[in-house]
Every structure is written in C-alpha cells, then in structure tokens.
Design an enzyme around this catalytic site. Sequence first.
Site, PDB file in Angstrom:
ATOM      1  NE  ARG A   1      -4.292  -1.117  -0.169  1.00  0.00           N
ATOM      2  CZ  ARG A   1      -4.474  -2.027  -1.112  1.00  0.00           C
ATOM      3  NH1 ARG A   1      -3.481  -2.322  -1.940  1.00  0.00           N
ATOM      4  NH2 ARG A   1      -5.620  -2.642  -1.236  1.00  0.00           N
TER       5      ARG A   1
ATOM      6  CD  GLU B   1      -2.923   3.736  -5.927  1.00  0.00           C
ATOM      7  OE1 GLU B   1      -1.921   3.121  -5.519  1.00  0.00           O
ATOM      8  OE2 GLU B   1      -3.996   3.168  -6.226  1.00  0.00           O
TER       9      GLU B   1
ATOM     10  CG  HIS C   1      -3.134  -0.269  -7.208  1.00  0.00           C
ATOM     11  ND1 HIS C   1      -3.538   0.452  -6.107  1.00  0.00           N
ATOM     12  CD2 HIS C   1      -3.143  -1.567  -6.813  1.00  0.00           C
ATOM     13  CE1 HIS C   1      -3.796  -0.357  -5.095  1.00  0.00           C
ATOM     14  NE2 HIS C   1      -3.567  -1.599  -5.504  1.00  0.00           N
TER      15      HIS C   1
END
Length: 322
Positions: free
Chosen positions: A237, A266, A285
Amino acid sequence: MVPGPELLARARLLVAPELSASLVREVERITGRGAEPLGDGEPAGGPLLCVGAALPGALRATAADRLLWFHSVNAGTDPLLAAGPWPAGALLTRTVGRMGERIAQYVLGWVLAECQNVPEYAAQHARAEWRRLPSELVAGQTALVYGTGRIGGAVAGLLRSCGVRTVGVGRTARTGAPPPGFDRVIGAGEDAEAEAEELAGARWVVGALPSTGATEKFFGAGRFAALRGATFVNVGRGATVDLGALEGALRGGGVRRAVLDVLAEEPAAPGDPVWRLPRTVITSHSAGITADEDVAVDFAACWEAVREGRRPGLAVDVERGY
C-alpha cells in the site's frame, strides 16, 4: 461474526453495478438466488449479503443492522474500513485469488529486468547507442520481504526458486521453521539490530504490507538510511511509504532504484512530484489485478465455509484492517 443458516437463507443478494454480467450469474449460481443492484439508496427490508468494492453510505448509515456479510472483490479492504465505522457484527471477506502469483511475477520481472539492465538498454536503444553493460546474477543475493502473508509468501517463494535468499519481516518473530518461501523471518521492531543488518545486506527490499495505523509511513527515514544500494519495490500500500524519505535515499544513493506499484493518492496527477523521483518507475496499481475468476472462486469458498458455520479463511479482522 458468521451469519447463521436461517438468516443466510433469507438474505437478499446485492451486487455492485460494476460487476460483469458473467460474474453476477456465477454469484447467483453459488448462492441460489437472484441478484439486485447495490446502489446508493436504502435497500428494502430483510437481511443483506453484498458483493462489491464499496459499501454505499446509505446502507452503512441506515441499514447497517441488516448487513450480514460483505464480500469485497478486492484484496485490500482499507478503503472500505476507512470510509466509516464497520457495521457491528457484519462479516467482511475479501478476494485474493491468484493475486499472490501475479504480484510475485511482477516483482520477479523487475528483479530480472534490473539484473539484465533492461531499463539501461532501452535508454541506449532510444539513443541508437551500442555499449555492453555487465549483467548481474540474482542467485545468492538477498531479498527482504516485508509482509509474510499470502502475497509476501508468494513473492518470497518465487524469488527463492531463483536462488535468492529470502528474509521475511512480519509483525512478530516466529518460532520454529520459517513459513514456506522464506529462509528466515524476523519481527519488525522486535530485533532492531537484526533488521538493520538485513537491510544493510539486502539487494532488494519488497514492501507487501497492508495499510493500517501501524504501517503508515512504515518505510521512513530510519529504514531507508539502513540500506546500502538496495532496490525498493512496493506492491503493498502506498501509505506505508514516506515519499520524502524515499526521495532522500534515492538522491543519497542508499536506494539504487524504486519501483512503486501503489501510491497513497491514486492516480497521481501529471504534475505530482512523485513522477520526478530519480531512478523510479511508477506502475498503475496493476501488479495484482483481480480477475472475475478470482472473485468467483474465493466467494464460493467463503460461501461454503459460512454455510457450514465456519469463519472463512478470507475473513478480515476489521480491528486490524486485514
């Protein structure tokens, strides 16, 4: 809490609108009931079983006492838990599927690319430059993997199959033989001297930590200062990394290179300073994108466990956040 069979039998199935039609059909087949849309409005009466990525505000606020079970289509449930108090007594499960395998291949791909100078050769190609660069073998080098759960274990196992010495860092030290994939496991903060020694000798440091209060900016100035030219790869994370400390370590040489698949915010805007970090690659991601098959398989396993009165292996401890 595991919902009882009577309530489960009466539960209405609500599914997020972003789920594919084929996945919805599979969830309907598993549960033996038709699905209704999981939306922003308050659902009609009766106990509720939900499948999706987010818990709508109306359901969290006014129908929380009717929520039996929420199955997340994602592995990370921190956004769900950060959005507000989790309904008391509601079971929360998550999807892992083959994410560990995908993330492990992502990490190995970058490790091998670095050892074979793929970024440098790509840059030379763009300049039409012919110059040999010495390659590097991965075998015999050390990777420090923070997080010894499903994902960290998969990363360590794949690296170890290539001859990399793998050291896991978990919440606490483990007695007895290390778990599969690891040569050694140490506890974060329990033995600062051992951790500092492993950091100094690591060629790669892999972050596979969840986002919790205990892991916020876990990779900070202290840990980065202990590195001696390691490459840092974060597949956990974004909130676990202090980007200011990482930038200092990159500019100072303690961190050779950084690969960041996750960020605290993000997506990063085009003008975000993170794009200008030296010797850093940011991916979207995407290391462990969840497939419909992953959701179906994991939901089916959780369904069987709940029907038998067992707590599913993919249940989330909402106090810990994972």
